[in-house]
Scaffold this motif. Sequence first.
Motif: not given
Length: 252
Positions: A30-33, A60-68, A79-91
């Motif tokens: 929470l504090f890192l994000n 990308t950094v927030i996704s890494c912290i939250t997931l990894f 798989a969740a990270f790649i899906s998140t980044i693809i969705t963000i780019v499309i969105s």
Amino acid sequence: MSVLVLMAAILFLLMILIGGKKGARSFIALFLNFGVLFLTILFMTDPNVDPITLTVISSTVISCITLFYINEVNRKTTAAFISTIITIVISLFFIVIVTENSMIQGFGEEEIEELSMFSIYIGVDFVKVGAAMIIMSTIGAITDVAISIASPMREISHHNPLISRKDLFTFGLSIGKDILGTNTNTLFFAFFGGYLALIIWFKDLSYSIGEIVNSKVFSVEMITILCAGIGIALVIPITSLITAYFFVKTRE
């Protein structure tokens, strides 16, 4: 201040009791994000920095912290990270177009009085800032849905190693259908909870329904909710497809 410390301590204890080490990492995350968001806002005020690029990096950094950091590096989180980044780019492409055409960038007339003492000629592209704000508002929901789908798909693949890629993908979609409605409602009620005072203020000023809907303050939040909902809807098939590919690929 003592209330904040007390509430943080209660949250920390509950996360430790229920989540153990993972709960402790979640609390630290929470504090890192928050630190990432703070730095993003700090750099975004620099006219030489592109808000969209900065947002993609920070997301990308927030996704890494939250997931990894919380769930460690494994096939599920990858798989969740790649899906998140693809969705963000499309969105992102969709959100930029919506922001430009809906003219929701900048401030509403309800906010002008409080900001009248400041200069808004700071050389920042408010269209990009508006798009960045919407993306940052959706990253949490998108990441949450991605890991919520990838995790049970990993379990079903582990307990049924002979499951086909198509059946695993269908299983992921089935989970996503259950998540879709609840997450969209969560976003909707989070808006009304956060802006309840604004809605009451609209009522006191005798705003008509048309004036409320066309108010920039209201429109920004509703568009943010709709964009987040679209992001959630997109990440469900993307995560299901990528996760199914990952887990079946490792068996081949």
